[in-house]
Design an enzyme around this catalytic site. Structure first.
Site, mmCIF file in Angstrom:
data_model
loop_
_atom_site.group_PDB
_atom_site.id
_atom_site.type_symbol
_atom_site.label_atom_id
_atom_site.label_comp_id
_atom_site.label_asym_id
_atom_site.label_seq_id
_atom_site.Cartn_x
_atom_site.Cartn_y
_atom_site.Cartn_z
ATOM 1 N N ASN A 11 102.887 -42.153 113.621
ATOM 2 C CA ASN A 11 102.429 -43.542 113.730
ATOM 3 C C ASN A 11 100.922 -43.563 113.993
ATOM 4 O O ASN A 11 100.483 -43.263 115.094
ATOM 5 C CB ASN A 11 103.187 -44.244 114.871
ATOM 6 N N LYS A 13 99.009 -46.135 114.053
ATOM 7 C CA LYS A 13 98.597 -47.364 114.754
ATOM 8 C C LYS A 13 97.289 -47.900 114.161
ATOM 9 O O LYS A 13 97.049 -47.736 112.979
ATOM 10 C CB LYS A 13 98.454 -47.112 116.255
ATOM 11 N N HIS A 95 108.326 -52.248 116.703
ATOM 12 C CA HIS A 95 107.614 -51.277 117.548
ATOM 13 C C HIS A 95 107.269 -51.954 118.873
ATOM 14 O O HIS A 95 106.953 -53.145 118.904
ATOM 15 C CB HIS A 95 106.341 -50.779 116.846
ATOM 16 N N GLU A 97 104.757 -52.045 120.680
ATOM 17 C CA GLU A 97 103.465 -52.744 120.782
ATOM 18 C C GLU A 97 103.552 -54.122 120.131
ATOM 19 O O GLU A 97 102.893 -55.061 120.565
ATOM 20 C CB GLU A 97 102.360 -51.876 120.164
ATOM 21 N N GLU A 167 112.565 -45.374 121.512
ATOM 22 C CA GLU A 167 111.244 -45.220 122.102
ATOM 23 C C GLU A 167 111.191 -45.931 123.444
ATOM 24 O O GLU A 167 110.911 -47.138 123.496
ATOM 25 C CB GLU A 167 110.215 -45.868 121.176
ATOM 26 N N GLY A 173 102.518 -43.474 124.498
ATOM 27 C CA GLY A 173 101.074 -43.393 124.692
ATOM 28 C C GLY A 173 100.660 -43.198 126.144
ATOM 29 O O GLY A 173 99.495 -43.405 126.492
ATOM 30 N N SER A 213 105.313 -39.898 123.607
ATOM 31 C CA SER A 213 104.487 -38.773 124.057
ATOM 32 C C SER A 213 105.010 -37.418 123.571
ATOM 33 O O SER A 213 104.986 -36.434 124.318
ATOM 34 C CB SER A 213 104.349 -38.790 125.580
HETATM 35 C C1 PEP Z 1 104.438 -44.515 119.231
HETATM 36 O O1 PEP Z 1 103.402 -44.858 118.689
HETATM 37 O O2 PEP Z 1 105.489 -45.139 119.027
HETATM 38 C C2 PEP Z 1 104.413 -43.373 120.130
HETATM 39 C C3 PEP Z 1 105.561 -42.828 120.480
HETATM 40 O O3 PEP Z 1 103.201 -42.945 120.551
HETATM 41 P P1 PEP Z 1 102.911 -41.630 121.443
HETATM 42 O O4 PEP Z 1 103.543 -40.467 120.724
HETATM 43 O O5 PEP Z 1 101.424 -41.530 121.491
HETATM 44 O O6 PEP Z 1 103.534 -41.847 122.765
#
Ligand code: PEP
Length: 265
Positions: A11, A13, A95, A97, A167, A173, A213
């Protein structure tokens, strides 16, 4: 999607200009990306066309970060699912976000999943609880709500083809990552919920990923989890070396699993 293929979605972003995204894609396909892993990258919508062109002769999939659920009309600033045809194979829906910063509701994800399939694009529905929900033991309820509403307008066949990314919001993040045993419980919960809504075949066929992460160091601990099909990677997908390492981690776990099966047979 083959039943055995592991999946890794990076991703990106709101990172990378069009030029940077194309350069990433060019560099990535010049490396030996494992062919037996389904790999996807998510350019922003400005870079979709360019990246899709670069990747057109490769096996790497293009994932759109977003699209609106109406097919066309007076929706200033939005991009529709039909506009993604020929450019993206998958689209992200729900997602965290978008749910938490842009206030997208479960109903919105339901409309988007249905719109994606209408245009022949496979949705990747992201689900997961916030820290407060987790601390209050509401994880299962949150997953139930996000799945029962998000999938409500789909057929069994569509659900069987799609991807669900677990997630936990508090692990995205933040550098905080979920314990593999907790992820295993959530994955089982997701499959059980899909089974209760759409039957055993859909529950077994839907692909389930973990995201939060993930790094090249911890990736394998998640790939070993029962019922998991792969990884959803944010920060660690922004460097070609890290993303490649995680794609190779997917391949290693696939080979280990196949060898185990052969031994058991
Ligand atoms: C994400 O963007 O959904 C994500 C899991 O990011 P990260 O791996 O940086 O935690």
């Amino acid at each position: 999607m083959s039943g055995h293929k592991k999946i890794i979605i990076g991703n990106w972003k709101m990172h990378f200009t069009v030029k940077q995204a194309a350069a990433f894609a060019t560099k990535f396909i010049s490396k030996s990306v494992p062919a037996d892993v389904l790999v996807g990258v998510t350019p922003n919508c400005l870079a979709l066309s360019e990246v899709s062109g670069v990747l057109s002769k490769s096996a790497i999939n293009v994932v759109s970060q977003n699209a609106y659920y109406e097919d066309e009309g007076a929706f200033t600033g939005e991009v529709s699912m039909p506009m993604l045809r020929g450019l993206a194979d998958f689209v992200l829906v729900g997602h965290s976000e978008r749910r938490h910063i842009l206030r997208e509701s479960n109903d919105y994800t339901r409309e988007k999943c249905a719109a994606a399939f209408r245009s022949g694009i496979v949705p990747i529905l992201c689900v997961g609880e916030t820290l407060v929900e987790r601390q209050n033991y509401h994880t299962n309820q949150v997953l139930n709500d996000q799945l029962s509403v998000g999938l409500a307008d789909l057929t069994t066949e569509e659900v069987s083809k799609m991807i669900i990314a677990y997630e936990p919001v508090w692990a995205i993040g933040t550098g905080e990552y979920a314990r593999p045993e907790d992820v295993e419980k959530a994955v089982a919960k997701i499959r059980a919920e899909v089974t209760s809504l759409y039957g055993a075949i859909a529950g077994a066929s839907v692909k389930v990923l973990y995201g939060g992460s993930v790094t090249r160091e911890n990736a394998r601990s998640y790939l070993e989890i029962n019922g998991i099909d792969g990884l959803f990677v944010g920060g660690a997908s922004l460097s070609v070396a890290n993303f490649l390492a995680n794609s190779r981690n997917c391949r290693v776990s696939l080979v280990l699993k196949l060898n185990k099966k052969k031994k058991e047979a």
